[in-house]
Design a protein around this motif. Structure first.
Motif, PDB file in Angstrom:
ATOM      1  N   ASP A  30       0.760  -1.262   0.151  1.00 44.85           N
ATOM      2  CA  ASP A  30      -0.235   0.285   0.544  1.00 44.85           C
ATOM      3  C   ASP A  30       1.036   1.023   0.055  1.00 44.85           C
ATOM      4  O   ASP A  30       2.032   1.774   0.559  1.00 44.85           O
ATOM      5  N   HIS A 176      -7.663   2.162   1.937  1.00 48.15           N
ATOM      6  CA  HIS A 176      -6.304   0.469   2.002  1.00 48.15           C
ATOM      7  C   HIS A 176      -7.554  -0.082   2.724  1.00 48.15           C
ATOM      8  O   HIS A 176      -6.646   0.231   4.359  1.00 48.15           O
ATOM      9  N   ASN A 178      -8.884  -3.734   4.090  1.00 44.86           N
ATOM     10  CA  ASN A 178      -8.933  -5.492   4.203  1.00 44.86           C
ATOM     11  C   ASN A 178      -9.471  -5.823   5.647  1.00 44.86           C
ATOM     12  O   ASN A 178      -9.338  -5.433   6.422  1.00 44.86           O
ATOM     13  N   ASP A 230      -9.087  -4.342   8.897  1.00 47.46           N
ATOM     14  CA  ASP A 230      -7.151  -4.029   8.444  1.00 47.46           C
ATOM     15  C   ASP A 230      -7.100  -2.473   7.822  1.00 47.46           C
ATOM     16  O   ASP A 230      -7.673  -2.850   6.942  1.00 47.46           O
ATOM     17  N   PHE A 231      -6.726  -1.238   8.360  1.00 45.38           N
ATOM     18  CA  PHE A 231      -6.790   0.048   7.423  1.00 45.38           C
ATOM     19  C   PHE A 231      -5.268   0.616   7.443  1.00 45.38           C
ATOM     20  O   PHE A 231      -4.336   0.821   8.695  1.00 45.38           O
ATOM     21  N   PHE A 232      -4.760   1.244   6.169  1.00 47.03           N
ATOM     22  CA  PHE A 232      -3.342   2.077   5.542  1.00 47.03           C
ATOM     23  C   PHE A 232      -3.732   3.125   5.850  1.00 47.03           C
ATOM     24  O   PHE A 232      -4.595   3.978   5.260  1.00 47.03           O
ATOM     25  N   ASP A 233      -3.010   3.417   7.494  1.00 47.51           N
ATOM     26  CA  ASP A 233      -3.096   5.384   7.215  1.00 47.51           C
ATOM     27  C   ASP A 233      -1.648   5.681   6.598  1.00 47.51           C
ATOM     28  O   ASP A 233      -2.133   7.394   6.832  1.00 47.51           O
ATOM     29  N   GLN A 236       1.629   3.619   8.394  1.00 51.72           N
ATOM     30  CA  GLN A 236       1.205   2.023   9.125  1.00 51.72           C
ATOM     31  C   GLN A 236      -0.016   1.455   8.887  1.00 51.72           C
ATOM     32  O   GLN A 236      -1.195   2.379   8.496  1.00 51.72           O
ATOM     33  N   THR A 237      -0.222   0.303   9.480  1.00 57.61           N
ATOM     34  CA  THR A 237      -1.634  -0.656   9.248  1.00 57.61           C
ATOM     35  C   THR A 237      -2.326  -0.439  10.317  1.00 57.61           C
ATOM     36  O   THR A 237      -1.103  -1.622  11.458  1.00 57.61           O
ATOM     37  N   SER A 239      -6.001  -1.496  13.239  1.00 56.87           N
ATOM     38  CA  SER A 239      -7.077  -2.766  12.608  1.00 56.87           C
ATOM     39  C   SER A 239      -8.490  -1.623  13.923  1.00 56.87           C
ATOM     40  O   SER A 239      -8.112  -1.525  14.922  1.00 56.87           O
TER      41      SER A 239
END
Length: 300
Positions: A30, A176, A178, A230-233, A236-237, A239
């Motif tokens: 990502d 981004h 999941n 799970d979120f990419f900011d 970093q990812t 949760s």
């Protein structure tokens, strides 16, 4: 170059579940950038005899677009492609794709593929690139899990019927994310249906996922059903989770309540019968006592 491209495309197959695909490593997974910044994507393979890496761009809902390819250490870009290829396509070498002056039309998933011109190409996992809006800030999702509908839970004719839990992740940016499910902390793979992509409402994204569970699983108090997003900011990812707990079977509860009510009524009837018997016994005792008193009186 057109002839070479046709030869390469003829040999390319999107292969899933093939072990050689695991030998194509693409990083990062990502990436979030501001407008006019530069993005650098890397690809490395460990397949012997392979010496070509092709780069593709897939805009949302679109087909793969060839950007260019690296043959050994020789780069070739397609016409009108504003990017740079560097490095090497040989085994255990890094090949980089650099895109400068990013704009909104740079938003896409970028794939690299290792190839040798004779056998099928093996693709990396892809890099999702988002060029952030000028006003919208990065925001993680809000996650909520909804229980199965009441109507769905009332159907108890077939114990194998499944119940549907709904997970809604909303108010996040960029897209981004999941989504995964766990039951009592254990990852679940079957019975999951997640939106193919997040939906844009003009200011934020929203995505939903459904989990089908067995009748016996849902009607088990204390059993935990967790939805993890799970979120990419951008760095970093992180949760975010939502969860619900299983409930008592309403049918079993109704039977239990009916049993308790019947038992209570039986006890009450038995108590009334004992009281009546006691009163009747006391009446008999008093009557006998009086009769004995009359029999003992002397005659005049």
């Amino acid at each position: 170059m057109l002839i070479l491209f046709l030869i390469l495309i003829h040999n390319i197959h999107l292969v899933s579940g093939v072990s050689l695909s695991d030998q194509v490593h693409q990083t990062p997974a990502d990436m979030c950038k501001n407008p006019n910044e530069t993005a650098t994507l890397r690809c490395l393979h460990t397949i012997s005899t392979y010496n070509r890496i092709l780069w593709y761009k897939q805009s949302q809902g679109g087909q793969l677009q060839l950007l260019g390819y690296m043959w050994g250490s020789r780069p070739t870009l397609e016409a009108n492609v504003s990017a740079t290829l560097d490095g090497s396509a040989d085994e255990n070498k890094n090949c980089t794709l650099t895109i400068e002056k990013l704009q909104q039309d740079s938003n896409a998933v970028y794939f690299c593929a290792a190839n040798n011109g004779e056998y099928e190409a093996y693709f990396g996992a892809g890099t999702k690139l988002t060029v952030l809006g000028k006003i919208i800030c990065i925001e993680p999702p809000k996650v909520k899990v909804f229980k199965p509908s009441t109507k769905e839970c009332q159907n108890e004719k077939h114990k194998k019927n499944k119940k549907t839990l709904l997970c809604v992740a909303s108010d996040f940016y960029p897209d981004h994310v999941n989504v995964s499910w766990q039951i009592d902390g254990v990852d679940v793979k079957d019975g999951i249906a997640t939106d193919h992509s997040a939906h844009w409402n003009g200011t934020h994204y929203r995505i939903t996922s459904r989990l089908r569970v067995l009748f016996s699983q849902w009607f088990k108090p204390g059993k935990n059903f967790t939805c993890t997003v799970d979120f990419f900011d951008g760095e970093q990812t992180v949760s975010r989770v939502g969860w619900v707990a299983g409930i008592r079977n309403p049918g079993a509860a109704a039977i239990r309540n009916k049993y308790l009510k019947t038992t209570h009524n039986a006890k009450l009837s038995y108590l009334v019968l004992i009281i009546k018997s006691s009163i009747y016994g006391l009446f008999v005792i008093i009557l006998v006592w009086k009769l004995q008193g009359f029999s003992r009186k002397p005659e005049k």
